[in-house]
Structures are given as structure tokens and as C-alpha cells.
Design a protein around this motif. Structure first.
Motif, PDB file in Angstrom:
ATOM      1  N   HIS A   1       0.820  -1.190   0.000  1.00 61.22           N
ATOM      2  CA  HIS A   1       0.000   0.000   0.000  1.00 61.22           C
ATOM      3  C   HIS A   1       0.863   1.252   0.000  1.00 61.22           C
ATOM      4  O   HIS A   1       0.495   2.285   0.519  1.00 61.22           O
ATOM      5  N   GLU A   2       2.035   1.123  -0.564  1.00 64.52           N
ATOM      6  CA  GLU A   2       2.972   2.247  -0.599  1.00 64.52           C
ATOM      7  C   GLU A   2       2.532   3.242  -1.667  1.00 64.52           C
ATOM      8  O   GLU A   2       2.456   2.912  -2.837  1.00 64.52           O
ATOM      9  N   VAL A   3       2.179   4.436  -1.249  1.00 66.24           N
ATOM     10  CA  VAL A   3       1.862   5.503  -2.184  1.00 66.24           C
ATOM     11  C   VAL A   3       2.883   6.629  -2.024  1.00 66.24           C
ATOM     12  O   VAL A   3       2.642   7.752  -2.421  1.00 66.24           O
ATOM     13  N   GLY A   4       4.013   6.295  -1.434  1.00 66.68           N
ATOM     14  CA  GLY A   4       5.055   7.284  -1.195  1.00 66.68           C
ATOM     15  C   GLY A   4       5.618   7.845  -2.493  1.00 66.68           C
ATOM     16  O   GLY A   4       5.423   7.292  -3.581  1.00 66.68           O
ATOM     17  N   GLU A   5       6.341   8.936  -2.338  1.00 67.41           N
ATOM     18  CA  GLU A   5       6.947   9.613  -3.476  1.00 67.41           C
ATOM     19  C   GLU A   5       7.875   8.654  -4.213  1.00 67.41           C
ATOM     20  O   GLU A   5       8.653   7.942  -3.611  1.00 67.41           O
ATOM     21  N   GLY A   6       7.746   8.606  -5.530  1.00 66.07           N
ATOM     22  CA  GLY A   6       8.601   7.749  -6.339  1.00 66.07           C
ATOM     23  C   GLY A   6       7.956   6.432  -6.712  1.00 66.07           C
ATOM     24  O   GLY A   6       8.341   5.812  -7.698  1.00 66.07           O
ATOM     25  N   SER A   7       6.963   5.956  -5.941  1.00 62.09           N
ATOM     26  CA  SER A   7       6.287   4.722  -6.310  1.00 62.09           C
ATOM     27  C   SER A   7       5.372   5.038  -7.490  1.00 62.09           C
ATOM     28  O   SER A   7       4.903   6.175  -7.633  1.00 62.09           O
ATOM     29  N   PRO A   8       5.118   4.070  -8.371  1.00 72.09           N
ATOM     30  CA  PRO A   8       4.257   4.348  -9.532  1.00 72.09           C
ATOM     31  C   PRO A   8       2.881   4.890  -9.124  1.00 72.09           C
ATOM     32  O   PRO A   8       2.406   5.878  -9.682  1.00 72.09           O
ATOM     33  N   PHE A   9       2.246   4.260  -8.149  1.00 68.65           N
ATOM     34  CA  PHE A   9       0.945   4.732  -7.710  1.00 68.65           C
ATOM     35  C   PHE A   9       1.069   6.107  -7.063  1.00 68.65           C
ATOM     36  O   PHE A   9       0.219   6.974  -7.249  1.00 68.65           O
ATOM     37  N   GLY A  10       2.142   6.313  -6.312  1.00 68.71           N
ATOM     38  CA  GLY A  10       2.389   7.611  -5.699  1.00 68.71           C
ATOM     39  C   GLY A  10       2.513   8.721  -6.729  1.00 68.71           C
ATOM     40  O   GLY A  10       2.061   9.849  -6.509  1.00 68.71           O
ATOM     41  N   GLN A  11       3.118   8.420  -7.875  1.00 70.94           N
ATOM     42  CA  GLN A  11       3.250   9.414  -8.936  1.00 70.94           C
ATOM     43  C   GLN A  11       1.890   9.787  -9.515  1.00 70.94           C
ATOM     44  O   GLN A  11       1.629  10.957  -9.814  1.00 70.94           O
ATOM     45  N   VAL A  12       1.012   8.806  -9.655  1.00 70.80           N
ATOM     46  CA  VAL A  12      -0.337   9.079 -10.153  1.00 70.80           C
ATOM     47  C   VAL A  12      -1.094   9.940  -9.139  1.00 70.80           C
ATOM     48  O   VAL A  12      -1.736  10.933  -9.506  1.00 70.80           O
ATOM     49  N   VAL A  13      -1.007   9.573  -7.857  1.00 70.24           N
ATOM     50  CA  VAL A  13      -1.697  10.338  -6.820  1.00 70.24           C
ATOM     51  C   VAL A  13      -1.155  11.768  -6.786  1.00 70.24           C
ATOM     52  O   VAL A  13      -1.921  12.725  -6.645  1.00 70.24           O
ATOM     53  N   GLU A  50       9.918  12.990   3.696  1.00 72.87           N
ATOM     54  CA  GLU A  50      10.652  14.249   3.527  1.00 72.87           C
ATOM     55  C   GLU A  50      11.348  14.658   4.828  1.00 72.87           C
ATOM     56  O   GLU A  50      12.527  15.005   4.836  1.00 72.87           O
ATOM     57  N   PHE A  51      10.621  14.609   5.940  1.00 77.97           N
ATOM     58  CA  PHE A  51      11.188  15.008   7.222  1.00 77.97           C
ATOM     59  C   PHE A  51      12.370  14.129   7.605  1.00 77.97           C
ATOM     60  O   PHE A  51      13.463  14.623   7.899  1.00 77.97           O
ATOM     61  N   PHE A  52      12.175  12.828   7.598  1.00 75.98           N
ATOM     62  CA  PHE A  52      13.226  11.933   8.066  1.00 75.98           C
ATOM     63  C   PHE A  52      14.422  11.899   7.124  1.00 75.98           C
ATOM     64  O   PHE A  52      15.556  11.729   7.565  1.00 75.98           O
ATOM     65  N   GLU A  53      14.187  12.098   5.830  1.00 74.29           N
ATOM     66  CA  GLU A  53      15.298  12.152   4.883  1.00 74.29           C
ATOM     67  C   GLU A  53      16.065  13.469   5.006  1.00 74.29           C
ATOM     68  O   GLU A  53      17.296  13.487   4.962  1.00 74.29           O
ATOM     69  N   THR A  54      15.367  14.578   5.145  1.00 70.13           N
ATOM     70  CA  THR A  54      16.003  15.892   5.251  1.00 70.13           C
ATOM     71  C   THR A  54      16.964  15.943   6.425  1.00 70.13           C
ATOM     72  O   THR A  54      18.064  16.481   6.326  1.00 70.13           O
ATOM     73  N   TRP A  55      16.547  15.384   7.555  1.00 72.55           N
ATOM     74  CA  TRP A  55      17.363  15.459   8.775  1.00 72.55           C
ATOM     75  C   TRP A  55      18.227  14.231   8.969  1.00 72.55           C
ATOM     76  O   TRP A  55      18.899  14.119   9.983  1.00 72.55           O
TER      77      TRP A  55
END
Length: 170
Positions: A1-13, A50-55
Motif C-alpha cells: 500500500h505504498e503511495v510514497g513519493e517515487g512509487s508508480p501509484f504515488g506518482q499518479v496520486v 521528507e522530514f526523516f530524509e532531510t534530517w
């Protein structure tokens, strides 16, 4: 159920979200509850990533909070304070980007009353309120205001703490 940034479904969303315009517009009302839920899920995942990657924050903290994505209804970033606030049920949980900071919990009313303080938050201390260590949660249980990340925190201590504040079991 990954809709995170970069996933195909995430890109559609993401494309759908960008085309919706301001929240409350006719396009949003036409979505319906299921599509609105997918967009909420996508936004929460995106903001947590975004938060956890930024820091370059602790990967265990990132994985822990991502597991709560279905329960998180809102997220607020405090870049100057290196903090992220997440609303789960009737409570807000504040997590910090750097180790050495405990997580803090506030009732929704307390969080709203902190609006001016939050707006001017420039350091982690600005989002840490010195109140009694134990109090009644919005869910009616005696809970602590802050929780430290001790060994095994994600397996027992934090889920129990969050459930005490919200009634949400993970």
C-alpha cells in the motif's frame, strides 16, 4: 500500500493532487471519501519521508511513524526546530530530527493553544512544554507528556504510550 513519493501509484496520486486546487474546491468535493483517503495517505507518507530524509534522522523512527500512516490525520513541519508534529486521533505527537530528544504529546486543544508559540518555533525547546510528567490524556488515561527512545522503544513503550493518548492500537 505504498503511495510514497517515487512509487508508480504515488506518482499518479501526486498528479491528481496537483490538479485538485485548493482544498474545499469542487474538484475535492467530487473525489469522494475513498479517493480523499488515498490522497491523505499519500500526503502523510510524503511528509514523513521528507522530514526523516532531510534530517537524516534515525531510520527506526522513520519506520515506526510510517507504520502509523493509516492513523495520522495531519502533519506539520517545523524546519527551524527540526521537528515534525503528527495528529493521531485527539492528540499531537512531536518527533525531532536529531537523537537526544524525547517525543512529546499534546491534546488537540493544547496544540491549538500553542499556535503562536509553534509559529515562532526556532529550536526543539520551543515545542517542548514543561508540564506535569503525568496527566490525563484526551482518551481519559493517565499518561506521560514525553517519551524517551530507550532500547526497544518501538516494540512496547511507544505503541503503549500512543494508545494511552489516542486509543489507537498498532
Amino acid at each position: 500500500h505504498e503511495v510514497g513519493e517515487g512509487s508508480p501509484f504515488g506518482q499518479v496520486v501526486a498528479m491528481v493532487y496537483e490538479g485538485l486546487g485548493a482544498k474545499g474546491s469542487p474538484a475535492w468535493r467530487a473525489l469522494g471519501p475513498s479517493a480523499t483517503e488515498v490522497i491523505r495517505w499519500w500526503r502523510v507518507q510524503r511528509q514523513l519521508h521528507e522530514f526523516f530524509e532531510t534530517w537524516h534522522a534515525d531510520p527506526e523512527r522513520k519506520a515506526f511513524w510510517l507504520a502509523y500512516t493509516p492513523s495520522i490525520s495531519d502533519v506539520e513541519h517545523y524546519k527551524d526546530a527540526t521537528a515534525l508534529a503528527m495528529k493521531i486521533g485527539p492528540a499531537w505527537f512531536v518527533e525531532f530530527g536529531f537523537t537526544g530528544n524525547a517525543a512529546y504529546a499534546y491534546s488537540d486543544l493544547e496544540w491549538q493553544n500553542m499556535a503562536v508559540r509553534r509559529q515562532h518555533a526556532r529550536s526543539p525547546g520551543d515545542l517542548k512544554i514543561a508540564k506535569p510528567t503525568e496527566l490525563m490524556s484526551p482518551h481519559g488515561r493517565r499518561v506521560s507528556r514525553k517519551k524517551s527512545h530507550w532500547v526497544g522503544w518501538q516494540d512496547y513503550n511507544f505503541p503503549r504510550w500512543i494508545a494511552g493518548w489516542t486509543g489507537v492500537q498498532q
